[in-house]
Every structure is written in structure tokens, then in C-alpha cells.
Scaffold this motif. Structure first.
Motif, short mmCIF file in Angstrom:
data_model
loop_
_atom_site.label_atom_id
_atom_site.label_comp_id
_atom_site.label_asym_id
_atom_site.label_seq_id
_atom_site.Cartn_x
_atom_site.Cartn_y
_atom_site.Cartn_z
N ASN A 172 -64.85 35.23 -53.76
CA ASN A 172 -65.29 36.62 -53.83
C ASN A 172 -66.75 36.62 -54.26
O ASN A 172 -67.13 35.85 -55.15
CB ASN A 172 -64.43 37.40 -54.83
N SER A 175 -59.39 40.89 -50.73
CA SER A 175 -58.55 41.22 -49.57
C SER A 175 -57.08 41.21 -49.97
O SER A 175 -56.68 40.52 -50.92
CB SER A 175 -58.79 40.21 -48.45
N ASP A 176 -56.27 41.96 -49.25
CA ASP A 176 -54.83 41.99 -49.51
C ASP A 176 -54.19 40.62 -49.36
O ASP A 176 -53.29 40.25 -50.12
CB ASP A 176 -54.15 43.00 -48.58
N ASN A 231 -60.58 32.96 -48.54
CA ASN A 231 -60.56 34.29 -47.92
C ASN A 231 -60.65 34.16 -46.40
O ASN A 231 -61.38 34.91 -45.73
CB ASN A 231 -61.71 35.14 -48.46
#
Length: 341
Positions: A178, A195-196, A137
Motif C-alpha cells: 500500500n 483493496s477488498d 496487491n
């Protein structure tokens, strides 16, 4: 007199030669069919059609599928061919490959790590637990590979889906960085969104894997699906519908069919809910879809957690573990769409 004897002798000689020719002809005919090299010609034709093993710096590769893709068979290798090296003998690939084979990789399982990026890397590269890929991420375009796809990673644990057990043996695992969830003041789980950028990575990676290994939609699952009494990941914030709509990955129900079933279920759902026969039918429907659930006829803890896992995947707006009319309608619609043939 001499002339007569000469004519008789000549006639005898002609008759004798003719007879010898007939004898030779009669003894030769039966041998004709034996000479036909039918088997040799057929083998040579087949061998000419089979693609060859390619060698590069002493390493062998075979990247062509000659088996039947309609049966989910595939003879292609997405890496070098691993071969035995028996002492004193030579392994040759003169007849490689046999057509009767397919991939070990039959499932794609998605997880979240419950850890930040650095700790996720540390935990997943030490003994005890692993995954084939880790999606970070950090906002870059990198995806970390941690285990060879041909090897068994330790990501699923005790698990089951439909008739299969020990899903580690037949799956590729993707871990996504995550934090998972926290509990609010009422004890309800509050999950953290992805997140995208992560979802784009997951979608591209998953699409590549399911395409190469011909993994069916019914075998693209979350950890909670294959271990509902133990796990929650990737949780209700994971956008399964987006993967289905935009990337044609995984399963989703048809809205029209779901609405039809919901209209029927709502008529007397509250009355049926306490009936053990109805509970048994719900458990049977969950088991038919794929969940490893016991048919107890009771709203026991295992059933509640299985319903919760189902809601994480297919009804994320409300994941209370209670089988309501909408959840039951979705389950019925999915069983119609993805029935076992």
C-alpha cells in the motif's frame, strides 16, 4: 515308660514346629509393604498417556498440546523440533515435551509497505528490514512468506505495548502492499484505501495465526499502536472494524458504552480540556490501554501523535490528534472492555 517318653517327645516336636512357624510369620510381616511397586505403576501410566514424538525421514515433530490452554500454554510445534547436536553425545526425547512452555508468538502486528509490489519484495528480502508475511496487491490468491514464524523478523523496531518492549521478539509481522499517504494542499494526510482482495487475504492469514498461537484480541495491533511517535501504518483506511465484526479479529468498542461516556464527557469537555489534571488523566487512560506514553500533563507532540495513532485505529473518520469528547469516550469504553486482569 517308652510310651510315655514317646508322647512327651512328640508333644515337644509339635510345640517346636509351631513356635518356628510363629517366628517365621513374625519376621516376614514387616517386609510386605516394601514390595509394593507404587511409583513404577504411576510413571508407566503417565508415560502411556503422553503422545509420542513422530519422526519423518529423520526429522522429529510434535503436534499435540498437552499443556493448559487456559493459561495460554501450548506444547505443539508447527514445524520440526529443533534440537542440539552435541559432539560425542546423543540428545534423546524420552521425556519430551515438558508441560511448562508456551509460544514465543504473542503479538500480531500489521503494517503497510509504502511501496509497490516489486519494490516491497526487494526491500523486505534484503538486510535491514523484513516481515514474516507480505500481502501483495496483484489480485491473485498468493501470500508471500519471507521469514519462518519461529524466527524474529525486523518489522517493529523500537516499540512497546503495555508491559512489553521490543515487540519484534514476541510478534509475527504482516506487511501489506500500500502506498501509504500523500499530503494535500492544506498539509493534511490523504491515505490510500486497501483493496477488498487484500483485506480478504489479511483476514484469512490473521485468523489462522491468532488461532494457532492463541493471540488475544488486545495483542492484534498496527505498527502505529506500538510506535505512535514514529509510525502511521496501517493507517485509518485499514478496516479494523470489519476484521472485528466479520472475522472476530482484534479489538473494538461497544457502541452503547461509548455513547454513555460521550454524553457525560460533552457536558464540560471544553472547560476540562485546558486543565493539566484532565490532560494527565487522558495520558493515564492511554497508557492503561497499552500505549507507551509519558505522563507529562501537557498536550505535547508525543501525546498528540499517540492520540492520532489511537484515532487511526478506533476513530478513523477524524484523525487530527486532538482529544475530543468522542475520542475520549471510545478510549474509556475500550478500557472497560479490555481492562488488564
Amino acid at each position: 515308660m517308652r510310651k510315655t517318653l514317646y508322647i512327651i517327645g512328640l508333644s515337644t516336636l509339635v510345640f517346636s514346629c509351631a513356635s518356628q512357624k510363629n517366628v517365621k510369620k513374625n519376621t516376614y510381616q514387616p517386609k510386605t509393604p516394601v514390595v509394593q511397586p507404587k511409583t513404577v505403576v504411576k510413571t508407566q501410566t503417565q508415560e502411556a498417556q503422553k503422545p509420542k514424538v513422530v519422526s519423518d525421514h529423520g526429522v522429529d515433530f510434535f503436534t499435540t498440546n498437552i499443556a493448559d490452554p487456559a493459561k495460554n500454554d501450548n506444547t505443539a510445534s508447527y514445524g520440526s523440533i529443533v534440537s542440539a547436536k552435541p559432539a560425542g553425545f546423543k540428545v534423546v526425547k524420552t521425556y519430551f515435551p515438558a508441560m511448562a512452555q508456551n509460544f514465543r508468538q504473542r503479538y500480531l502486528i500489521l503494517h503497510y509497505t509504502v511501496l509497490p509490489d516489486d519494490k516491497s519484495i526487494t526491500v523486505l528480502t534484503q538486510p535491514g528490514v523484513s516481515a514474516h508475511y507480505l500481502v501483495n496487491n496483484t489480485g491473485d490468491n498468493e501470500i508471500y512468506q519471507l521469514v519462518d514464524e519461529n524466527k524474529r523478523a525486523y518489522h517493529a523496531g523500537v516499540s512497546a505495548w503495555r508491559a512489553d518492549k521490543n515487540i519484534n521478539d514476541t510478534s509475527i509481522g504482516i506487511e501489506i502492499v500500500n502506498p501509504g499517504f500523500t499530503n494535500d494542499a492544506t498539509g493534511k494526510r490523504v491515505f490510500v484505501p486497501f483493496s477488498d482482495a487484500q483485506i480478504r487475504k489479511v483476514a484469512a492469514l490473521a485468523k489462522d495465526i491468532v488461532t494457532r498461537y492463541q493471540i488475544p484480541a488486545t495483542n492484534v495491533l498496527g505498527h502505529a499502536d506500538i510506535a505512535p511517535t514514529r509510525k502511521q501504518d496501517p493507517g485509518p483506511m485499514f478496516p479494523w472494524k470489519k476484521l472485528y465484526d466479520e472475522y472476530q479479529i482484534g479489538m473494538w468498542y461497544d457502541e452503547g458504552l461509548k455513547s454513555d461516556y460521550q454524553e457525560i464527557a460533552q457536558a464540560d469537555f471544553a472547560t476540562k480540556y485546558i486543565d493539566s489534571t484532565f490532560i494527565f488523566s487522558v495520558q493515564t487512560a492511554l497508557q492503561k490501554f497499552g500505549y507507551g506514553i509519558e505522563l507529562s500533563g501537557k498536550w505535547d507532540d508525543a501525546t498528540k501523535k499517540t492520540i492520532e495513532a489511537f484515532q487511526y485505529h478506533f476513530r478513523p473518520q477524524n484523525f487530527d490528534g486532538i482529544m475530543d469528547a468522542e475520542t475520549f469516550a471510545i478510549l474509556q469504553a475500550l478500557n472497560v472492555k479490555y481492562s488488564i486482569k
